[in-house]
Structures are given as structure tokens and as C-alpha cells.
Design an enzyme around this catalytic site. Structure first.
Site, mmCIF file in Angstrom:
data_model
loop_
_atom_site.group_PDB
_atom_site.id
_atom_site.type_symbol
_atom_site.label_atom_id
_atom_site.label_comp_id
_atom_site.label_asym_id
_atom_site.label_seq_id
_atom_site.Cartn_x
_atom_site.Cartn_y
_atom_site.Cartn_z
ATOM 1 N NE ARG A 74 55.530 19.225 3.600
ATOM 2 C CZ ARG A 74 56.296 18.903 4.381
ATOM 3 N NH1 ARG A 74 57.161 19.561 5.562
ATOM 4 N NH2 ARG A 74 56.087 17.396 4.415
ATOM 5 C CG HIS A 114 52.070 14.256 5.318
ATOM 6 N ND1 HIS A 114 52.478 14.686 4.516
ATOM 7 C CD2 HIS A 114 52.426 14.630 6.271
ATOM 8 C CE1 HIS A 114 53.953 14.563 4.584
ATOM 9 N NE2 HIS A 114 54.023 15.242 5.941
ATOM 10 C CD GLN A 168 54.020 11.046 8.427
ATOM 11 O OE1 GLN A 168 55.271 11.360 7.488
ATOM 12 N NE2 GLN A 168 54.876 9.843 9.318
ATOM 13 C CG ASP A 191 50.696 15.989 13.170
ATOM 14 O OD1 ASP A 191 52.037 15.966 13.554
ATOM 15 O OD2 ASP A 191 50.409 16.814 12.406
ATOM 16 C CB CYS A 250 53.572 12.897 10.534
ATOM 17 S SG CYS A 250 53.505 14.712 11.995
ATOM 18 N NE ARG A 300 56.777 10.502 4.365
ATOM 19 C CZ ARG A 300 57.550 12.268 5.009
ATOM 20 N NH1 ARG A 300 57.151 12.611 5.872
ATOM 21 N NH2 ARG A 300 56.984 12.813 3.122
HETATM 22 N N1 NVA Z 1 50.291 19.064 10.705
HETATM 23 C C1 NVA Z 1 51.634 19.108 10.474
HETATM 24 C C2 NVA Z 1 52.473 18.148 9.822
HETATM 25 C C3 NVA Z 1 53.855 18.570 9.777
HETATM 26 C C4 NVA Z 1 54.943 17.026 9.199
HETATM 27 C C5 NVA Z 1 51.976 20.823 9.781
HETATM 28 O O1 NVA Z 1 50.905 20.168 8.384
HETATM 29 O O2 NVA Z 1 52.298 21.310 10.200
HETATM 30 N N1 CP Z 2 56.804 14.271 8.742
HETATM 31 C C1 CP Z 2 56.969 15.209 8.172
HETATM 32 O O1 CP Z 2 56.749 15.565 6.789
HETATM 33 O O2 CP Z 2 57.954 15.969 8.254
HETATM 34 P P1 CP Z 2 58.708 16.646 7.851
HETATM 35 O O3 CP Z 2 57.818 18.462 8.448
HETATM 36 O O4 CP Z 2 60.563 17.087 8.119
HETATM 37 O O5 CP Z 2 58.699 16.539 6.491
#
Ligand code: NVA
Ligand code: CP
Length: 307
Positions: free
Chosen positions: A105, A132, A135, A221, A261, A289
Site C-alpha cells: 500500500r 484499489h 477493494q 468514498d 469501501c 475483503r
Molecule cells: N480513497 C480512499 C480509500 C481508502 C480505503 C483513500 O485512498 O484514502
Molecule cells: N477499504 C480499505 O481499504 O480500508 P483500510 O484503509 O482500513 O485498509
């Protein structure tokens, strides 16, 4: 040595491969619910590298790997040499000699792409600024569990054209459904950045009420994704009218589902009455997930096992 398969963008997998992963998800989930041990990955190790915060992704990968009989090792930028400028190519060479699969990540998509090019083992994108994919694997599996195939269906995306949105758009191309997108001015979809092959699978609407009309699934989101915190005040102003509320859900099909998500911000991108309401499947979505990623790891490490 043959080049390993990776899952860096949703479009990395064909429709046929996705069908396999979903079929395996179902099998793995059913076994798990019956407390039946399934340890095909005994002695295999997953390394998880987090340059951004996480609850669901860390937990689902770590628990999932253990439930498959393997081990998971957690790294973050602060405690590793990655945070002190070790080149990603060098890190990939070293890390991939000591484990069987890697999840990352991070910020730019380019980082996971470069890591994967220098890795001896499969690499999974656990979220980047651009995508992502894990997800949307879970989201589509969840849709299928509740409503059957997503092919030919209409998904409404309300809010920021972020990593999760771009991944929905890639999924629409592979699996043959339509995404109706509504973003505030200045936050529109950029097809090249989203890695789209064309523009035939999404339509843009200036008014979010028009985007949700006739939708089978409404999803949104956060207004400010990780890494974009400096824009938070500006975004809060720009996104005011892009909150999914009960009125929007009424404009969608009567049996429309709501997904997010998570983490959700009640009173910002979604009203509490929607995320906590009867059309919301966010807890199933979060749970899936775990199951979809176990099937993904199984496929990347063992290929097409099962019937
Ligand atoms: N769009 C959000 C998703 C978090 C799971 C982010 O990138 O922070
Ligand atoms: N939806 C998701 O990826 O959640 P986290 O940021 O908690 O991993």
C-alpha cells in the site's frame, strides 16, 4: 525462472480469471464458515508493506494468510529502510528473495509497478493513489452474492474520481457493466490516469441525482483520500452537494444496494441513514475483503486449483 503474475490494476486479470477467483472465493468462504481447515500455503510467507494507514487491508491480508496456513510479516515506512530512501528496486530484489508474495500500500502507482518489475514473487496492490483493485474484487463479489451477475448492470459513483472510482471503471470494461459518475467540477474522471481502454463503459453527469437514476448499486468514498490531506478544506467546500442521502437512494432502483469501501464519514460523503440503512451492504463488503483476497493469493501462488 518464469515471470510471476501480479495484481497491480484490476485490468491485470481477464474476465475468465476473475470468474475463477470468485468461484474459489465462494468455496474458501464456505469452508471457513464451517470451521474447516484449509492450509494450502503452509510455510509460505506474505510480506505486507504499508506506506499509508489501514485497518481492513492489513487485517484481511494478515488473517487471510494465517487462515491459509502461512505467515504474514508487516512492514511500515517508518520502521524499514524504505522510509530512509532505499531504492524501491533494491527493496524488491531483497524482499522477494525472502518471501513468497508481497502486498504493497503506497502512494504513486509507479512505485508498485517498479517493485513488481524487480520482484521474483507475485505483487499485490493494496491501494495506491491511482487504484484499489482488492477493494473492487470484494465489492463485485459482494454484489454477486446479493444480486447475481453484475454484467449489464448500472453502478452509480458519487463523489471523487479517486483510486476506488478508477478501479470500478476498469472493472466495468472487463466485466461489461456501466458506471454513471458524478463528480464536482474540476474532479472529473481522467481516462488515461484511470488506465481505461475506452470511454464506453461510463457516463458522466453534472448532477448526482441524474447519476443515481436507475442504478442497481450506489457507491461513494471519502472526499479526501490519503495523501491529499492538504486539499481537505477546499474539497469539503467543493463536495458539499455530493453526499449520498436517502433522497438519492430513492432515485436509484428500489432494490439498489449501497456500498462504501470504508472508513466512512457520516455527514460528509454519505448520510448516516444510508450507510446504516437497509440498502447498505458495507459490512458484507468489508468481510469479503478477507475471502476474495484469500482466493487471490491462492491463485497467484498455486494457479488454478479446485474444480
Ligand atoms: N480513497 C480512499 C480509500 C481508502 C480505503 C483513500 O485512498 O484514502
Ligand atoms: N477499504 C480499505 O481499504 O480500508 P483500510 O484503509 O482500513 O485498509
Amino acid at each position: 525462472m518464469t515471470a510471476p503474475r501480479h495484481f497491480l490494476q484490476f485490468r491485470d486479470f481477464s474476465r475468465d480469471e476473475l470468474a475463477h477467483v470468485f468461484a474459489r472465493t465462494r468455496w474458501i468462504k464456505e469452508r471457513f464458515k464451517r470451521y474447516e481447515r484449509y492450509w494450502p500455503l503452509a510455510d509460505r510467507t506474505l510480506v505486507m508493506i504499508f506506506e499509508k494507514a489501514s485497518t481492513r487491508t492489513r487485517l484481511s491480508f494478515e488473517a487471510g494468510m494465517q487462515q491459509l496456513g502461512g505467515f504474514a510479516i508487516y512492514f511500515n515506512t517508518r520502521d524499514s529502510q524504505l522510509g530512509r530512501g532505499e531504492p524501491v528496486e533494491d527493496a524488491a530484489q531483497v524482499i522477494s528473495r525472502m518471501c513468497d508474495i508481497v502486498m504493497i500500500r503506497t502512494f504513486e502507482q509507479d512505485i508498485v509497478e517498479r517493485f513488481a518489475r524487480h520482484s521474483r514473487v507475485p505483487v499485490i496492490n493494496g491501494l495506491t493513489n491511482e487504484f484499489h483493485p482488492c477493494q473492487i474484487l470484494a465489492d463485485i463479489y459482494t454484489y454477486t452474492e446479493h444480486r447475481g451477475s453484475i454484467e449489464g448492470k448500472t453502478v452509480a459513483w458519487i463523489g471523487d474520481s479517486n483510486n476506488v472510482c478508477s478501479t470500478w471503471l476498469q472493472a466495468a470494461e472487463t466485466l461489461g457493466f456501466t458506471v454513471q459518475v458524478s463528480t464536482p467540477p474540476g474532479y472529473a474522471v481522467e481516462p488515461a490516469r484511470a488506465g481505461l481502454r475506452g470511454t464506453g463503459h461510463y457516463r458522466e453527469f453534472p448532477d448526482p441525482m441524474d447519476a443515481v437514476r436507475g442504478a442497481d448499486l450506489v457507491t461513494t468514498d471519502v472526499w479526501t483520500s490519503m495523501g491529499f490531506e492538504a486539499e481537505d478544506a477546499e474539497r469539503k467546500r467543493a463536495f458539499q452537494d455530493w453526499q449520498v442521502d436517502a433522497e438519492m437512494m430513492r432515485a436509484a432502483k428500489p432494490d439498489a444496494l449501497f456500498m462504501h469501501c470504508l472508513p466512512a464519514h457520516r455527514g460528509e460523503e454519505v448520510a448516516a441513514e444510508v450507510v446504516d440503512g437497509p440498502q447498505s451492504v458495507v459490512w458484507d463488503e468489508a468481510e469479503n475483503r478477507l475471502h476474495t483476497q484469500k482466493a487471490l493469493i491462492e491463485y497467484l501462488l498455486l494457479g488454478r486449483v479446485g474444480g
